[in-house]
Scaffold this motif. Structure first.
Motif, PDB file in Angstrom:
ATOM      1  N   UNK A 426       0.726  -1.170  -0.023  1.00 54.02           N
ATOM      2  CA  UNK A 426       0.075   0.147   0.218  1.00 54.02           C
ATOM      3  C   UNK A 426       0.691   1.229   0.026  1.00 54.02           C
ATOM      4  N   UNK A 427       1.898   1.285   0.839  1.00 50.44           N
ATOM      5  CA  UNK A 427       3.035   2.511   0.968  1.00 50.44           C
ATOM      6  C   UNK A 427       3.750   2.730  -0.643  1.00 50.44           C
ATOM      7  N   UNK A 428       3.896   1.374  -1.287  1.00 51.37           N
ATOM      8  CA  UNK A 428       4.496   1.580  -2.440  1.00 51.37           C
ATOM      9  C   UNK A 428       3.584   1.959  -3.517  1.00 51.37           C
ATOM     10  N   UNK A 429       2.388   1.663  -3.509  1.00 49.82           N
ATOM     11  CA  UNK A 429       1.422   2.290  -4.421  1.00 49.82           C
ATOM     12  C   UNK A 429       1.337   3.723  -4.163  1.00 49.82           C
ATOM     13  N   UNK A 430       1.152   4.259  -3.066  1.00 52.29           N
ATOM     14  CA  UNK A 430       0.827   5.606  -2.610  1.00 52.29           C
ATOM     15  C   UNK A 430       2.207   6.503  -2.942  1.00 52.29           C
ATOM     16  N   UNK A 431       3.318   5.611  -3.124  1.00 51.07           N
ATOM     17  CA  UNK A 431       4.417   6.580  -3.277  1.00 51.07           C
ATOM     18  C   UNK A 431       4.680   6.492  -4.566  1.00 51.07           C
TER      19      UNK A 431
END
Length: 517
Positions: A426-431
């Motif tokens: 999820x953090x990868x997607x938002x980044x």
């Protein structure tokens, strides 16, 4: 054809120019037949009924040398077929349906395929849904020349026969008529897929998705499918597929299709998905999350061209999302609790959802594939970049919140994804989103992600229970504990606190809690 009234005209007439053509038609009919079918062979004496019956029985048993004595005197001959019992009957000597009772006809043909000659002698004993095949010969066309006239009787047989012949025509047109066909394990929908293998060992997928019947009206004259914005025919699949291909993504090539019949012969992506033999493959899931980030940063059209026309993506609106969460009240709650919640609790449930969903749906929408999870994301190791992800099952795509597909992927209903992996991806997607769009609001997205995850989990609780109770697919029940855990995690977000309290009061089982006394 002369001699047939307009109401009794055959739906199809097949020329049988020689014994080879007769054998080919018998082979097709043996593949078409299902346990419980009754096929009535008609025609004058010498029309070739017995020869056709012999060809059919040899195909259905897999024994090219099968001895098939005429049942004229025995009335019934039984055989063991490859997939079901076979019964060859001749009603010529019958005085009426009563004679069949004496020989135990109903028990004899139960779970079998019955091939009946002279069926008109006991027409009352034939089921409403059956297939009439009349053979006719014409003087001067050669000793082996025949016409086979097909008349499906009853709505079920008519629909099956029409679809089967449409499949045959499509495969013939595409050069796959001789391919071996194998039914693949179905998904949670009414669609069917077959894997075809030709003589060269090449494979393709036959997608069978006839136009969807509207279904009963639930409210405002609309059916569930209409309210939930489900696709009605394969135009959606073809159009969305072209749109995704235009973004440089991998979707199956379409070798041949028929919109009217709901058929498409497409590329086979194989069996390898982003979930490998060990479970959710984190690196592949990361690629799938990156694909969503890429799509969600693009300006995408709402109208998609295909076959010289346009398909408009429907909006995944409040009405659609509410009818989906109601599945939990209609199916899941009665199965796990003392019954469906009261009318007052239902109204409160929908009001809470309306208040929670409205801010999310007010945000800019994107292409929402809706079934973006491991079974539908293949891994194509021989390709590069995001093209390594082969996308299927996108016919119900809509214009909806970006967070929906992210939740569908990372909160996979069929494959366990570790919580730390979920958070990392999820953090990868938002980044990735923030790198392209400086205005991207991460806290707002996390809130939307929890809301969409809760909506999807609530819907799936009802959907999987319905698959068991209504459709006879109990295998989905084993997935309910994971969905319940997912729902509980999503409801821990502060924005969903009022809904969490509703579940604690009215449906605690959905959160893994014991029921209140």
């Amino acid at each position: 054809m002369n001699g047939h009234s307009p109401l009794d005209r055959p739906i199809e007439i097949v020329e049988l120019v020689d014994e080879r053509a007769t054998a080919a038609l018998a082979r097709w009919l043996a593949q078409f037949a299902r346990a419980g079918d009754v096929i009535v062979l008609g025609g004058e004496l010498g029309a070739g009924k017995t020869a056709f019956a012999r060809a059919f029985l040899r195909e259905a048993t897999g024994d090219p040398d099968l001895e098939t004595p005429s049942p004229t005197f025995t009335i019934v001959q039984s055989y063991e077929g490859k997939e079901f019992p076979l019964v060859h009957a001749d009603f010529y000597r019958l005085r009426g349906p009563g004679d069949l009772v004496q020989i135990g006809w109903s028990e004899t043909i139960r779970d079998a395929v019955a091939l009946v000659e002279w069926g008109e002698r006991a027409a009352a004993a034939l089921p409403a849904d059956h297939l009439d095949v009349t053979l006719e010969f014409e003087q001067g066309r050669g000793p082996d020349y025949r016409l086979a006239l097909f008349r499906p009787r009853g709505p079920s047989m008519l629909a099956r026969f029409t679809l089967a012949r449409a499949v045959e025509a499509l495969l013939e047109r595409a050069g796959w008529a001789e391919a071996r066909r194998e039914l693949m394990y179905g998904d949670a929908s009414t669609r069917a897929n077959e894997r075809l293998t030709n003589a060269a060992g090449q494979t393709a997928i036959l997608m069978i998705a006839p136009p969807r019947a509207p279904g009963p009206a639930l409210r405002f004259g609309k059916s569930y499918a209409e309210i939930a914005r489900l696709s009605t025919d394969i135009r959606a699949y073809l159009a969305v597929g072209e749109g995704l291909r235009g973004l440089g993504l991998s979707v199956p090539r379409v070798y041949a299709h028929s919109v009217v019949d709901g058929l498409a012969l497409i590329e086979d992506f194989g069996a390898e998905t982003i979930a490998d033999a060990t479970g959710a493959n984190a690196s592949r899931y990361a690629e799938a999350a990156a694909l969503l980030a890429d799509v969600h940063t693009r300006i995408l059209p709402s109208e998609l061209p295909f076959d010289g026309e346009f398909y408009t993506l429907p909006g995944y609106d409040l009405e659609a999302m509410l009818i989906e969460v109601e599945l939990a009240l209609d199916w899941y709650a009665p199965a796990v609790a003392r019954g469906a919640p009261s009318s007052g609790a239902r109204i409160q449930f929908l009001t809470l959802w309306r208040d929670i969903l409205s801010p999310v749906l007010a945000e800019p929408a994107t292409w929402t594939l809706r079934d973006y999870h491991s079974p539908n994301i293949h891994w194509l190791a021989d390709r590069q970049g995001l093209a390594r992800l082969g996308l299927i099952d996108f016919q119900d795509a809509v214009l909806g919140p970006p967070a929906y597909d992210v939740a569908s992927l990372l909160q996979d209903a069929r494959q366990a994804v570790a919580e730390d992996t979920e958070q990392r991806l999820l953090a990868l997607y938002m980044r990735r989103r923030a790198q392209i769009d400086p205005t991207f609001d991460a806290p707002r997205f996390i809130s939307a992600y929890s809301v969409m995850g809760a909506q999807r989990a609530t819907k799936i609780l009802g959907l999987f229970t319905r698959l068991d109770r209504r459709d006879g697919k109990p295998q989905y029940l084993r997935l309910l504990p994971r969905i319940e855990q997912t729902l509980a995690r999503n409801l821990a977000h502060p924005v969903l606190d009022p809904l969490r309290r509703w579940f604690e009061t009215h449906l605690p089982r959905a959160l893994g809690l014991p029921p209140e006394d």
